[in-house]
Write a protein that holds these residues in place. Structure first.
Motif, PDB file in Angstrom:
ATOM      1  N   GLU A  37      99.381 125.965  31.151  1.00 58.35           N
ATOM      2  CA  GLU A  37      98.313 125.888  29.995  1.00 58.35           C
ATOM      3  C   GLU A  37      98.684 125.554  28.643  1.00 58.35           C
ATOM      4  N   ARG A  38      99.720 126.025  28.130  1.00 58.56           N
ATOM      5  CA  ARG A  38     100.515 126.117  26.818  1.00 58.56           C
ATOM      6  C   ARG A  38     100.602 124.628  26.481  1.00 58.56           C
ATOM      7  N   HIS A  39     100.759 123.756  27.793  1.00 54.27           N
ATOM      8  CA  HIS A  39     101.087 122.347  27.201  1.00 54.27           C
ATOM      9  C   HIS A  39      99.821 121.609  27.447  1.00 54.27           C
ATOM     10  N   CYS A  40      98.759 122.217  27.821  1.00 56.97           N
ATOM     11  CA  CYS A  40      97.449 121.573  27.970  1.00 56.97           C
ATOM     12  C   CYS A  40      96.270 121.818  26.902  1.00 56.97           C
ATOM     13  N   ARG A  41      95.920 120.731  26.300  1.00 59.47           N
ATOM     14  CA  ARG A  41      94.689 120.943  25.260  1.00 59.47           C
ATOM     15  C   ARG A  41      93.580 121.521  25.995  1.00 59.47           C
ATOM     16  N   ASN A  43      96.791 107.240  41.653  1.00 56.65           N
ATOM     17  CA  ASN A  43      95.822 106.388  41.951  1.00 56.65           C
ATOM     18  C   ASN A  43      94.579 106.957  42.953  1.00 56.65           C
ATOM     19  N   LEU A  44      95.317 108.258  43.369  1.00 55.94           N
ATOM     20  CA  LEU A  44      94.208 108.943  44.275  1.00 55.94           C
ATOM     21  C   LEU A  44      94.195 110.390  43.839  1.00 55.94           C
ATOM     22  N   ILE A  45      92.802 110.521  43.337  1.00 52.19           N
ATOM     23  CA  ILE A  45      92.444 111.812  42.690  1.00 52.19           C
ATOM     24  C   ILE A  45      90.967 112.126  43.177  1.00 52.19           C
ATOM     25  N   TYR A  46      90.751 113.494  43.069  1.00 51.00           N
ATOM     26  CA  TYR A  46      89.621 113.742  43.972  1.00 51.00           C
ATOM     27  C   TYR A  46      88.745 114.607  43.030  1.00 51.00           C
ATOM     28  N   PRO A  47      87.414 114.586  43.328  1.00 48.39           N
ATOM     29  CA  PRO A  47      86.393 115.216  42.493  1.00 48.39           C
ATOM     30  C   PRO A  47      86.840 116.779  42.579  1.00 48.39           C
ATOM     31  N   GLY A  48      86.714 117.724  41.627  1.00 42.57           N
ATOM     32  CA  GLY A  48      86.952 119.173  41.548  1.00 42.57           C
ATOM     33  C   GLY A  48      88.505 119.329  41.125  1.00 42.57           C
ATOM     34  N   GLN A  49      89.323 118.323  41.195  1.00 41.38           N
ATOM     35  CA  GLN A  49      90.709 118.571  40.958  1.00 41.38           C
ATOM     36  C   GLN A  49      90.907 118.770  39.478  1.00 41.38           C
ATOM     37  N   GLN A  50      91.957 119.623  39.120  1.00 37.17           N
ATOM     38  CA  GLN A  50      92.064 119.941  37.861  1.00 37.17           C
ATOM     39  C   GLN A  50      93.164 119.335  37.269  1.00 37.17           C
ATOM     40  N   ILE A  51      93.015 118.305  35.883  1.00 43.69           N
ATOM     41  CA  ILE A  51      93.828 117.585  35.638  1.00 43.69           C
ATOM     42  C   ILE A  51      94.203 118.075  33.851  1.00 43.69           C
ATOM     43  N   CYS A  52      95.394 118.358  33.682  1.00 48.72           N
ATOM     44  CA  CYS A  52      95.917 118.809  32.354  1.00 48.72           C
ATOM     45  C   CYS A  52      95.816 117.547  31.432  1.00 48.72           C
ATOM     46  N   ILE A  53      95.128 117.999  30.423  1.00 46.25           N
ATOM     47  CA  ILE A  53      95.013 116.916  29.201  1.00 46.25           C
ATOM     48  C   ILE A  53      96.012 117.596  27.978  1.00 46.25           C
ATOM     49  N   PRO A  54      97.168 116.617  27.915  1.00 46.10           N
ATOM     50  CA  PRO A  54      98.354 117.379  27.195  1.00 46.10           C
ATOM     51  C   PRO A  54      98.091 117.432  25.703  1.00 46.10           C
ATOM     52  N   HIS A  55      98.531 118.446  24.685  1.00 45.48           N
ATOM     53  CA  HIS A  55      98.445 118.554  23.766  1.00 45.48           C
ATOM     54  C   HIS A  55      99.007 116.965  22.881  1.00 45.48           C
ATOM     55  N   HIS A  56     100.086 116.623  23.422  1.00 51.05           N
ATOM     56  CA  HIS A  56     100.727 115.592  22.727  1.00 51.05           C
ATOM     57  C   HIS A  56     101.715 114.913  23.745  1.00 51.05           C
ATOM     58  N   CYS A  57     101.743 113.880  23.549  1.00 50.32           N
ATOM     59  CA  CYS A  57     102.670 112.726  24.457  1.00 50.32           C
ATOM     60  C   CYS A  57     104.181 112.979  24.359  1.00 50.32           C
ATOM     61  N   TRP A  58     105.043 112.892  25.225  1.00 50.95           N
ATOM     62  CA  TRP A  58     106.415 112.876  24.822  1.00 50.95           C
ATOM     63  C   TRP A  58     107.079 111.765  25.535  1.00 50.95           C
ATOM     64  N   LEU A  62      99.348 110.862  30.426  1.00 52.90           N
ATOM     65  CA  LEU A  62      98.523 111.796  31.610  1.00 52.90           C
ATOM     66  C   LEU A  62      99.350 112.018  32.847  1.00 52.90           C
ATOM     67  N   ILE A  63      99.756 111.003  33.318  1.00 51.62           N
ATOM     68  CA  ILE A  63     100.502 110.676  34.454  1.00 51.62           C
ATOM     69  C   ILE A  63     101.825 112.056  34.286  1.00 51.62           C
ATOM     70  N   ARG A  64     102.418 111.734  33.345  1.00 51.44           N
ATOM     71  CA  ARG A  64     103.521 112.870  32.988  1.00 51.44           C
ATOM     72  C   ARG A  64     102.965 114.278  33.136  1.00 51.44           C
ATOM     73  N   ALA A  65     102.021 114.390  32.502  1.00 51.69           N
ATOM     74  CA  ALA A  65     101.580 115.813  32.194  1.00 51.69           C
ATOM     75  C   ALA A  65     100.921 116.451  33.567  1.00 51.69           C
ATOM     76  N   ASN A  66     100.746 115.753  34.446  1.00 50.11           N
ATOM     77  CA  ASN A  66     100.351 115.988  35.785  1.00 50.11           C
ATOM     78  C   ASN A  66     101.350 115.915  36.916  1.00 50.11           C
ATOM     79  N   PRO A  67     102.361 116.290  37.002  1.00 49.61           N
ATOM     80  CA  PRO A  67     103.243 116.122  38.314  1.00 49.61           C
ATOM     81  C   PRO A  67     102.965 116.393  39.612  1.00 49.61           C
ATOM     82  N   GLN A  68     101.906 117.392  39.738  1.00 44.06           N
ATOM     83  CA  GLN A  68     101.150 117.856  40.819  1.00 44.06           C
ATOM     84  C   GLN A  68     100.442 116.918  41.707  1.00 44.06           C
ATOM     85  N   ILE A  69     100.396 115.701  40.940  1.00 43.33           N
ATOM     86  CA  ILE A  69      99.651 114.489  41.406  1.00 43.33           C
ATOM     87  C   ILE A  69     100.384 113.674  41.806  1.00 43.33           C
TER      88      ILE A  69
END
Length: 120
Positions: free
Chosen positions: A65-69, A105-120, A94-101
């Protein structure tokens, strides 16, 4: 697994609550942080109050969570591109912040996506 909270890639498995269980004992049983288990189960309004027979998602991945806004819950019709645009961040960030995906191109309703504080 018909509940939209339980989609492929989100839950490593589901666990059926037994008498005497708590979110803390379940998190310890599966070796995951309690806050991660709570975040993976937004359908439970009060994590201190669970009932025998309830299905609990044991998450496959716990974004730090600390990396997620914030954590965004995917809605029907969302794509990684629309979410990135909604938050004004580059898609690759956004893709780099979510390596669990595994497939962005294939995400599902209910899935949790990390919105990062900043990009690296």
């Amino acid at each position: 697994m018909s509940d939209p909270q339980y989609y492929p890639g989100h839950c490593r498995t589901t666990y059926t609550v037994r008498p005497g269980d708590s979110m803390w004992t379940i998190a310890n049983m599966f070796g995951i942080p309690l806050d991660c288990l709570i975040r993976a189960n937004p359908q439970i309004p009060n994590p201190n109050l669970i009932y025998p027979g309830q299905q609990i998602c044991i998450p496959a991945y716990c974004p730090p969570e600390r990396h997620c806004r914030e954590m965004y819950i995917v809605r029907p019709g969302d794509s990684m591109w629309t979410i990135a645009n909604m938050y004004g961040i580059p898609l690759d960030c956004l893709i780099r912040a979510n390596p669990q995906i595994p497939n962005p191109n294939l995400i599902y309703p209910g899935q949790q996506i990390c919105i990062p504080h900043h990009c690296w």
